[in-house]
Each structure stands twice: as C-alpha cells, then as structure tokens.
Design a protein around this motif. Structure first.
Motif, PDB file in Angstrom:
ATOM      1  N   LEU A   2       1.075  -1.619   0.075  1.00 17.86           N
ATOM      2  CA  LEU A   2       0.247   0.148  -0.096  1.00 17.86           C
ATOM      3  C   LEU A   2       0.900   1.156   0.199  1.00 17.86           C
ATOM      4  O   LEU A   2       0.248   2.520  -0.362  1.00 17.86           O
ATOM      5  CB  LEU A   2      -1.227  -0.039   1.491  1.00 17.86           C
ATOM      6  N   ARG A   5       0.804   4.344  -3.249  1.00 17.15           N
ATOM      7  CA  ARG A   5       0.075   5.430  -3.865  1.00 17.15           C
ATOM      8  C   ARG A   5       0.585   6.040  -3.023  1.00 17.15           C
ATOM      9  O   ARG A   5       0.040   7.093  -4.158  1.00 17.15           O
ATOM     10  CB  ARG A   5      -0.913   4.943  -2.484  1.00 17.15           C
ATOM     11  N   VAL A  28      -4.852  -6.109  -6.012  1.00 19.62           N
ATOM     12  CA  VAL A  28      -5.687  -4.580  -5.309  1.00 19.62           C
ATOM     13  C   VAL A  28      -5.672  -3.489  -6.540  1.00 19.62           C
ATOM     14  O   VAL A  28      -4.362  -3.451  -6.754  1.00 19.62           O
ATOM     15  CB  VAL A  28      -4.831  -4.118  -4.377  1.00 19.62           C
ATOM     16  N   ARG A  29      -6.448  -2.804  -6.107  1.00 18.67           N
ATOM     17  CA  ARG A  29      -7.010  -1.465  -6.726  1.00 18.67           C
ATOM     18  C   ARG A  29      -7.120  -0.381  -6.527  1.00 18.67           C
ATOM     19  O   ARG A  29      -7.535  -0.180  -4.742  1.00 18.67           O
ATOM     20  CB  ARG A  29      -8.108  -1.745  -7.980  1.00 18.67           C
ATOM     21  N   MET A  30      -6.413   0.404  -6.149  1.00 21.84           N
ATOM     22  CA  MET A  30      -6.633   1.139  -4.975  1.00 21.84           C
ATOM     23  C   MET A  30      -6.144   3.099  -5.513  1.00 21.84           C
ATOM     24  O   MET A  30      -5.488   3.550  -7.012  1.00 21.84           O
ATOM     25  CB  MET A  30      -5.340   1.682  -3.469  1.00 21.84           C
ATOM     26  N   GLU A  34      -8.157   5.439  -1.255  1.00 22.55           N
ATOM     27  CA  GLU A  34      -9.403   4.817  -1.491  1.00 22.55           C
ATOM     28  C   GLU A  34      -8.845   3.084  -2.047  1.00 22.55           C
ATOM     29  O   GLU A  34      -8.233   3.370  -2.938  1.00 22.55           O
ATOM     30  CB  GLU A  34     -10.137   5.020  -2.189  1.00 22.55           C
ATOM     31  N   ILE A  35      -8.972   2.513  -1.364  1.00 20.76           N
ATOM     32  CA  ILE A  35      -8.414   1.164  -1.947  1.00 20.76           C
ATOM     33  C   ILE A  35      -9.967   0.688  -2.965  1.00 20.76           C
ATOM     34  O   ILE A  35     -11.799   0.494  -2.242  1.00 20.76           O
ATOM     35  CB  ILE A  35      -9.033   0.073  -0.514  1.00 20.76           C
ATOM     36  N   VAL A  38     -10.464  -5.048  -3.768  1.00 13.95           N
ATOM     37  CA  VAL A  38      -9.958  -6.753  -3.814  1.00 13.95           C
ATOM     38  C   VAL A  38     -10.279  -7.752  -3.909  1.00 13.95           C
ATOM     39  O   VAL A  38     -11.104  -8.090  -3.626  1.00 13.95           O
ATOM     40  CB  VAL A  38      -9.226  -6.515  -1.957  1.00 13.95           C
ATOM     41  N   PHE A  64      -6.113  -2.970   5.506  1.00  9.52           N
ATOM     42  CA  PHE A  64      -6.716  -3.032   4.750  1.00  9.52           C
ATOM     43  C   PHE A  64      -7.846  -4.776   5.423  1.00  9.52           C
ATOM     44  O   PHE A  64      -7.337  -5.403   5.840  1.00  9.52           O
ATOM     45  CB  PHE A  64      -6.960  -3.066   3.204  1.00  9.52           C
TER      46      PHE A  64
END
Length: 64
Positions: A2, A5, A28-30, A34-35, A38, A64
């Motif tokens: 993470l 980001r 995982v997309r963020m 903001e996530i 998942v 998360f």
C-alpha cells in the motif's frame, strides 16, 4: 504494497501478485487513500513492523 500510493498521487494503481502461502492470485486496486478493489475479498494485509512502535506513533500502519 500500500505504500505505492504515495508514488502515484491521483493515479489508479493496480497490483497483481500472488499469495506466498498458497500461490493464489491477488489483485489490489487503489486510488490515493481509497482501496477500490481487493480480490479475493478474503485477502488480509500483513505488516512487518513491531506493534509497540506502531502504538507509540514511531511507525504508522494502515491495514485493509
């Protein structure tokens, strides 16, 4: 994972990896803080920082 980001502000980041235990794919997309996605939804994060340092504020952690 993470921490990326901070390298790409205002940009959607997609991370495709795999579980080191079972080999299952993980997505995982963020976007910034903001996530967005998942997959699988049962994915959990792991942090390799000693919790006393996190609780004291010496280190920060986001789960998360």
């Amino acid at each position: 994972m993470l921490a990326v980001r901070w390298l790409f502000p205002a940009t959607e980041v997609r991370i495709d990896t795999h579980c080191l235990d079972c080999g299952e794919p993980i997505l995982v997309r963020m976007l910034d803080e903001e996530i967005l996605e998942v997959d699988p939804p049962t994915t959990v994060g792991h942090i390799n920082n000693p919790l006393p340092k996190v609780y004291s504020g010496e280190l920060s952690a986001r789960f998360f």
